[in-house]
Design a protein around this motif. Structure first.
Motif, mmCIF file in Angstrom:
data_model
loop_
_atom_site.group_PDB
_atom_site.id
_atom_site.type_symbol
_atom_site.label_atom_id
_atom_site.label_comp_id
_atom_site.label_asym_id
_atom_site.label_seq_id
_atom_site.Cartn_x
_atom_site.Cartn_y
_atom_site.Cartn_z
ATOM 1 N N LEU A 25 -54.482 -71.117 -28.628
ATOM 2 C CA LEU A 25 -54.084 -70.065 -29.558
ATOM 3 C C LEU A 25 -52.585 -70.126 -29.830
ATOM 4 C CD1 LEU A 25 -54.971 -67.650 -31.223
ATOM 5 C CD2 LEU A 25 -54.813 -66.230 -29.194
ATOM 6 N N LEU A 26 -51.797 -70.382 -28.792
ATOM 7 C CA LEU A 26 -50.350 -70.511 -28.973
ATOM 8 C C LEU A 26 -50.018 -71.747 -29.809
ATOM 9 C CD1 LEU A 26 -49.113 -69.603 -25.373
ATOM 10 C CD2 LEU A 26 -48.975 -68.172 -27.420
ATOM 11 N N ALA A 27 -50.722 -72.849 -29.556
ATOM 12 C CA ALA A 27 -50.479 -74.068 -30.331
ATOM 13 C C ALA A 27 -50.835 -73.858 -31.796
ATOM 14 C CB ALA A 27 -51.292 -75.223 -29.753
ATOM 15 N N ALA A 45 -55.967 -67.237 -36.123
ATOM 16 C CA ALA A 45 -57.263 -67.250 -35.439
ATOM 17 C C ALA A 45 -58.148 -68.367 -35.994
ATOM 18 C CB ALA A 45 -57.949 -65.896 -35.595
ATOM 19 N N ARG A 46 -58.129 -68.556 -37.305
ATOM 20 C CA ARG A 46 -58.929 -69.618 -37.924
ATOM 21 C C ARG A 46 -58.502 -70.988 -37.404
ATOM 22 N NH1 ARG A 46 -58.681 -73.425 -41.389
ATOM 23 N NH2 ARG A 46 -56.499 -73.024 -41.900
ATOM 24 N N ALA A 51 -62.286 -65.829 -33.019
ATOM 25 C CA ALA A 51 -62.398 -64.628 -33.837
ATOM 26 C C ALA A 51 -61.109 -63.818 -33.751
ATOM 27 C CB ALA A 51 -63.579 -63.781 -33.363
ATOM 28 N N VAL A 52 -60.866 -63.014 -34.776
ATOM 29 C CA VAL A 52 -59.681 -62.156 -34.773
ATOM 30 C C VAL A 52 -59.707 -61.225 -33.564
ATOM 31 C CG1 VAL A 52 -58.465 -60.317 -36.012
ATOM 32 C CG2 VAL A 52 -59.364 -62.282 -37.273
ATOM 33 N N GLY A 53 -60.906 -60.761 -33.197
ATOM 34 C CA GLY A 53 -61.020 -59.888 -32.032
ATOM 35 C C GLY A 53 -60.545 -60.570 -30.758
ATOM 36 N N THR A 54 -60.783 -61.884 -30.654
ATOM 37 C CA THR A 54 -60.308 -62.639 -29.498
ATOM 38 C C THR A 54 -58.791 -62.653 -29.460
ATOM 39 O OG1 THR A 54 -62.266 -64.062 -29.531
ATOM 40 C CG2 THR A 54 -60.336 -64.893 -28.353
ATOM 41 N N PHE A 59 -53.314 -60.572 -27.352
ATOM 42 C CA PHE A 59 -52.025 -60.108 -27.861
ATOM 43 C C PHE A 59 -52.226 -58.807 -28.624
ATOM 44 C CE2 PHE A 59 -51.922 -64.729 -27.653
ATOM 45 C CZ PHE A 59 -50.782 -64.947 -26.898
ATOM 46 N N GLU A 60 -51.491 -57.788 -28.233
ATOM 47 C CA GLU A 60 -51.659 -56.484 -28.869
ATOM 48 C C GLU A 60 -51.139 -56.490 -30.305
ATOM 49 O OE1 GLU A 60 -49.907 -53.465 -26.512
ATOM 50 O OE2 GLU A 60 -51.335 -53.649 -24.877
#
Length: 197
Positions: A25-27, A45-46, A51-54, A59-60
């Motif tokens: 996700l960071l990459a 997210a894509r 998913a956006v929920g993930t 991260f808040e």
């Protein structure tokens, strides 16, 4: 607010549930910000294939992700002195690190608006980054002085400030100029080096 082993503050990053690795996700976020520093959470997210929920489970806020991406960039950069010193003479290790600082600045420039977003918060990420980069330079300078290859009496924060001036310019061709100035700094740091007695 907690700090990692490098002294950087981590903000609003949730624990990784089920042992999932947040590095992809960071990459993905890094790539997205370099392509478009206004990249939205949905695009990040894509790219990460989640998913956006993930995203929001880790991260808040988008700003928390930006801070974490930048923190990771700096932590990786500042972990290099030991490796450089193991592979090169101290003066060559210092030269290489100065050039890496310019490359780091280029990444930060690519994330321009994204980083601007966290400057308005109470995040200490930039102060932490400057302190850590100065400490990395201090390690390299001390090794160079001990080997009689670098002049004594110069602190990492001074070198960082000198290089930061040109890296902060928005003029066209700034990176080529910064690489040239890094070489000039390197030559100056070797001038009048006291040979070990």
């Amino acid at each position: 607010m907690r700090r990692d082993h490098a002294g950087f503050a981590r903000h609003k990053v949730r624990p990784i549930a089920g042992g999932r690795d947040v590095r992809p996700l960071l990459a993905a976020a890094r790539e997205a910000f370099l392509a478009d520093d206004d990249a939205h959470v949905e695009e990040i997210a894509r790219r990460a294939g989640v998913a956006v929920g993930t995203f929001y489970r880790h991260f808040e806020t988008r700003e928390a992700l930006v801070a974490e991406v930048y923190r990771q960039e700096v932590a990786e950069l500042c972990a290099t002195p030991a490796r450089l010193l193991a592979q090169h003479a101290p003066d060559e290790a210092l030269r290489t690190f100065l050039l890496l600082l310019v490359e780091h600045a280029a990444v930060g420039r690519g994330m321009g608006e994204a980083l601007d977003g966290i400057m308005a918060t109470d995040s200490p990420v930039f102060d932490d980054a400057r302190d850590e980069m100065a400490r990395a330079l201090d390690e390299l300078l001390a090794a160079g002085v001990a080997a009689g290859l670098v002049r004594n009496g110069v602190e990492g924060r001074i070198v960082l400030r000198a290089l930061g001036g040109i890296c902060g310019m928005r003029a066209k061709g700034w990176k080529d100029d910064a690489l040239h100035i890094a070489t000039i700094l390197y030559d100056g740091l070797r001038h009048d080096a006291a040979k070990p007695g």
